[in-house]
Design a protein around this motif. Sequence first.
Motif, PDB file in Angstrom:
ATOM      1  N   LEU A   1      35.902  43.006  47.853  1.00  7.83           N
ATOM      2  CA  LEU A   1      36.697  43.368  46.838  1.00  7.83           C
ATOM      3  C   LEU A   1      37.041  44.791  46.737  1.00  7.83           C
ATOM      4  CD1 LEU A   1      39.013  42.235  44.851  1.00  7.83           C
ATOM      5  CD2 LEU A   1      36.989  42.410  43.137  1.00  7.83           C
ATOM      6  N   VAL A   2      38.019  45.303  46.730  1.00  8.75           N
ATOM      7  CA  VAL A   2      38.505  46.712  46.417  1.00  8.75           C
ATOM      8  C   VAL A   2      39.764  46.855  45.536  1.00  8.75           C
ATOM      9  CG1 VAL A   2      39.358  48.812  47.554  1.00  8.75           C
ATOM     10  CG2 VAL A   2      37.876  47.375  48.958  1.00  8.75           C
ATOM     11  N   ARG A   3      39.151  47.494  44.437  1.00  4.77           N
ATOM     12  CA  ARG A   3      40.299  47.625  43.156  1.00  4.77           C
ATOM     13  C   ARG A   3      40.823  49.020  43.126  1.00  4.77           C
ATOM     14  NH1 ARG A   3      40.057  44.320  39.365  1.00  4.77           N
ATOM     15  NH2 ARG A   3      41.386  44.421  37.393  1.00  4.77           N
ATOM     16  N   ILE A   4      41.988  49.234  43.408  1.00  5.71           N
ATOM     17  CA  ILE A   4      42.755  50.724  43.193  1.00  5.71           C
ATOM     18  C   ILE A   4      43.539  50.626  42.065  1.00  5.71           C
ATOM     19  CG2 ILE A   4      44.415  51.942  44.454  1.00  5.71           C
ATOM     20  CD1 ILE A   4      43.460  50.530  47.059  1.00  5.71           C
TER      21      ILE A   4
ATOM     22  N   PRO B   1      42.095  40.752  56.734  1.00  2.00           N
ATOM     23  CA  PRO B   1      42.209  39.446  55.856  1.00  2.00           C
ATOM     24  C   PRO B   1      41.299  38.709  55.137  1.00  2.00           C
ATOM     25  CG  PRO B   1      42.290  39.246  58.328  1.00  2.00           C
ATOM     26  CD  PRO B   1      42.288  40.546  57.936  1.00  2.00           C
ATOM     27  N   GLU B   2      40.046  39.202  55.664  1.00  3.88           N
ATOM     28  CA  GLU B   2      38.673  38.318  54.964  1.00  3.88           C
ATOM     29  C   GLU B   2      38.471  39.256  53.646  1.00  3.88           C
ATOM     30  OE1 GLU B   2      38.843  40.392  57.565  1.00  3.88           O
ATOM     31  OE2 GLU B   2      37.515  41.961  57.244  1.00  3.88           O
ATOM     32  N   MET B   3      38.941  40.409  53.297  1.00  3.29           N
ATOM     33  CA  MET B   3      38.681  40.991  52.205  1.00  3.29           C
ATOM     34  C   MET B   3      39.777  40.658  51.196  1.00  3.29           C
ATOM     35  SD  MET B   3      37.511  44.707  53.784  1.00  3.29           S
ATOM     36  CE  MET B   3      37.560  45.495  52.189  1.00  3.29           C
ATOM     37  N   ASP B   4      39.511  41.258  49.895  1.00  2.51           N
ATOM     38  CA  ASP B   4      40.372  41.122  48.930  1.00  2.51           C
ATOM     39  C   ASP B   4      40.757  42.353  48.238  1.00  2.51           C
ATOM     40  OD1 ASP B   4      41.544  38.563  48.640  1.00  2.51           O
ATOM     41  OD2 ASP B   4      39.539  37.770  48.255  1.00  2.51           O
ATOM     42  N   PHE B   5      41.800  42.849  47.885  1.00  2.00           N
ATOM     43  CA  PHE B   5      42.360  44.022  47.382  1.00  2.00           C
ATOM     44  C   PHE B   5      43.172  43.863  46.096  1.00  2.00           C
ATOM     45  CE2 PHE B   5      41.814  44.717  51.761  1.00  2.00           C
ATOM     46  CZ  PHE B   5      41.158  45.783  51.897  1.00  2.00           C
ATOM     47  N   VAL B   6      43.081  44.586  44.963  1.00  2.00           N
ATOM     48  CA  VAL B   6      43.704  44.694  43.788  1.00  2.00           C
ATOM     49  C   VAL B   6      44.395  46.084  43.733  1.00  2.00           C
ATOM     50  CG1 VAL B   6      43.580  44.398  41.634  1.00  2.00           C
ATOM     51  CG2 VAL B   6      42.188  43.132  42.972  1.00  2.00           C
ATOM     52  N   TYR B   7      45.598  46.128  43.398  1.00  2.00           N
ATOM     53  CA  TYR B   7      46.271  47.441  42.945  1.00  2.00           C
ATOM     54  C   TYR B   7      47.039  47.311  41.593  1.00  2.00           C
ATOM     55  CZ  TYR B   7      50.010  51.129  43.196  1.00  2.00           C
ATOM     56  OH  TYR B   7      50.924  52.019  42.976  1.00  2.00           O
ATOM     57  N   GLU B   8      46.434  48.228  40.831  1.00  2.00           N
ATOM     58  CA  GLU B   8      47.175  48.557  39.440  1.00  2.00           C
ATOM     59  C   GLU B   8      48.041  49.630  39.417  1.00  2.00           C
ATOM     60  OE1 GLU B   8      43.410  45.887  37.397  1.00  2.00           O
ATOM     61  OE2 GLU B   8      44.465  47.835  36.403  1.00  2.00           O
ATOM     62  N   LEU B   9      49.158  49.835  38.818  1.00  2.00           N
ATOM     63  CA  LEU B   9      49.676  50.850  38.517  1.00  2.00           C
ATOM     64  C   LEU B   9      50.257  50.836  37.289  1.00  2.00           C
ATOM     65  CD1 LEU B   9      51.301  53.586  39.578  1.00  2.00           C
ATOM     66  CD2 LEU B   9      53.226  52.205  39.779  1.00  2.00           C
ATOM     67  N   CYS B  10      49.926  51.656  36.364  1.00  2.00           N
ATOM     68  CA  CYS B  10      50.120  51.709  34.890  1.00  2.00           C
ATOM     69  C   CYS B  10      50.330  53.094  34.261  1.00  2.00           C
ATOM     70  CB  CYS B  10      49.057  50.917  34.159  1.00  2.00           C
ATOM     71  SG  CYS B  10      47.506  50.945  34.867  1.00  2.00           S
ATOM     72  N   ALA B  11      50.982  53.202  33.152  1.00  2.00           N
ATOM     73  CA  ALA B  11      50.980  54.331  32.260  1.00  2.00           C
ATOM     74  C   ALA B  11      50.818  54.359  31.166  1.00  2.00           C
ATOM     75  CB  ALA B  11      52.729  54.503  32.358  1.00  2.00           C
ATOM     76  N   GLY B  12      50.013  55.452  30.585  1.00  2.00           N
ATOM     77  CA  GLY B  12      49.252  55.282  29.044  1.00  2.00           C
ATOM     78  C   GLY B  12      48.246  54.517  29.360  1.00  2.00           C
ATOM     79  N   ALA B  13      47.640  54.160  28.103  1.00  2.00           N
ATOM     80  CA  ALA B  13      46.613  53.226  27.913  1.00  2.00           C
ATOM     81  C   ALA B  13      46.753  51.730  28.020  1.00  2.00           C
ATOM     82  CB  ALA B  13      45.771  53.712  26.741  1.00  2.00           C
ATOM     83  N   GLU B  14      47.966  51.521  28.309  1.00  2.48           N
ATOM     84  CA  GLU B  14      48.311  50.092  28.175  1.00  2.48           C
ATOM     85  C   GLU B  14      47.916  49.482  29.308  1.00  2.48           C
ATOM     86  OE1 GLU B  14      50.829  47.972  26.521  1.00  2.48           O
ATOM     87  OE2 GLU B  14      50.145  49.488  25.149  1.00  2.48           O
ATOM     88  N   PRO B  15      47.233  48.100  29.287  1.00  9.37           N
ATOM     89  CA  PRO B  15      46.601  47.481  30.551  1.00  9.37           C
ATOM     90  C   PRO B  15      47.787  47.334  31.354  1.00  9.37           C
ATOM     91  CG  PRO B  15      46.776  45.820  28.426  1.00  9.37           C
ATOM     92  CD  PRO B  15      47.110  47.202  27.908  1.00  9.37           C
ATOM     93  N   ALA B  16      47.660  47.185  32.570  1.00  9.64           N
ATOM     94  CA  ALA B  16      48.440  46.929  33.641  1.00  9.64           C
ATOM     95  C   ALA B  16      49.190  45.739  33.699  1.00  9.64           C
ATOM     96  CB  ALA B  16      48.058  47.190  35.216  1.00  9.64           C
ATOM     97  N   ASP B  17      48.513  44.501  33.048  1.00 10.62           N
ATOM     98  CA  ASP B  17      49.103  43.129  33.159  1.00 10.62           C
ATOM     99  C   ASP B  17      49.357  42.739  31.714  1.00 10.62           C
ATOM    100  OD1 ASP B  17      46.558  43.165  31.986  1.00 10.62           O
ATOM    101  OD2 ASP B  17      45.688  41.579  33.012  1.00 10.62           O
ATOM    102  N   SER B  18      49.935  43.606  31.037  1.00 15.15           N
ATOM    103  CA  SER B  18      50.806  43.425  29.955  1.00 15.15           C
ATOM    104  C   SER B  18      51.714  42.387  29.827  1.00 15.15           C
ATOM    105  CB  SER B  18      51.073  44.660  28.982  1.00 15.15           C
ATOM    106  OG  SER B  18      52.337  45.325  29.798  1.00 15.15           O
ATOM    107  N   ALA B  19      51.663  41.499  28.921  1.00 21.31           N
ATOM    108  CA  ALA B  19      52.373  40.192  28.938  1.00 21.31           C
ATOM    109  C   ALA B  19      54.047  40.361  29.427  1.00 21.31           C
ATOM    110  CB  ALA B  19      52.531  39.710  27.618  1.00 21.31           C
ATOM    111  N   ASP B  20      54.519  41.671  28.661  1.00 26.91           N
ATOM    112  CA  ASP B  20      56.044  41.707  29.053  1.00 26.91           C
ATOM    113  C   ASP B  20      56.217  42.382  30.647  1.00 26.91           C
ATOM    114  OD1 ASP B  20      55.424  44.204  28.399  1.00 26.91           O
ATOM    115  OD2 ASP B  20      56.908  44.389  27.150  1.00 26.91           O
ATOM    116  N   GLY B  21      55.189  42.891  31.179  1.00 20.83           N
ATOM    117  CA  GLY B  21      55.338  43.454  32.413  1.00 20.83           C
ATOM    118  C   GLY B  21      55.765  45.125  32.278  1.00 20.83           C
TER     119      GLY B  21
END
Lengths: 123, 193
Positions: free
Chosen positions: B22-25, B127-147
């Motif tokens: 797993l690679v998290r960017i 294909p055998e690996m997994d990758f996560v990419y998060e893009l966000c601004a400020g201290a808010e979590p990237a997966d905040s409910a309203d996107g």
Amino acid sequence: MKSLDELKALRDKLQSEVSLRDDGDDKTKVLVGMATCGIAAGARPVLAEFVEQVATRGLKNVTVSQTGCIGICQFEPVVEVFVPGKEKVTYVNMSKEKVARIVADHIVGGNIVSDYTIGNRHS
Amino acid sequence: MQELSLNILDIAENSVRAGAALVRIVVRAFPTEDMLSVSIEDDGSGMDEETAKGAADPFYTTRTTRKVGLGLPYFKMNAELTGGAFAIESSAGHGTKVTATFGLGHIDRAPLGDMGQTMSLLAGANPEMDFVYELCAGAEPADSADGSGGFVFDTREVKQVLDGVPISEPEVMAYMASHIDENTKELISAYKI
């Protein structure tokens, strides 16, 4: 926010096609050198263009992937094309613009684009 | 390299070679601090202390094929040119995290560029690996409910939808690239990332 719903439609379409296919050695493989040298020389848009062309043409027997540095950094971006039963062909100093001709002439048509091969380089 | 997304691709290739699963960017803009932070974290083989210390030196390499390794030094230089900083945390057997910060508005900072291409290539070619990419601004979590705070791309979710169709299919790769591009362009232009 665009959801993954469109991916579901794509999956359904591909699922019906995948089952008709043989997997394994009968596929043409396109490998793009994706080490630091390749990336810095512009390999990523070359790979993306191969993906785009193969997807748009709906070529079902072609895979596009990456390889590392094969030691000819001065000729990057480097692309290797493996057609089953044929010798490997190495294209050098690739650009996005050169991709369409390789897909049309070599991958679909079976004719190597000798203008772009490493054998044609004299530097 | 003219885009940070190319540096990111280059650094993530190290994670591929390190046998990561797993690679998290994570790319996060901090507009009030005028800072852009980029991290690439993997669960691959990691490095011992000495190797990690040498990794950002262009003339340090564990390879025997050649005497130079330019990926990490290049990323470090790009960060420091914009008043940012660079760090590698690694532990043998547990993985590596590379973090670089940049001056968000610094004239020498390369734009983030086409992360869609970078992620679709990494995911499709490994294909055998997994990758996560998060893009966000400020201290808010990237997966905040309203996107509104950011965007998260996770190949594990993609594979779940694909239900056996290979993620390496060119049509799937093209889809992922445009999916990421379309979902992040507003954020990128709003914060000039």
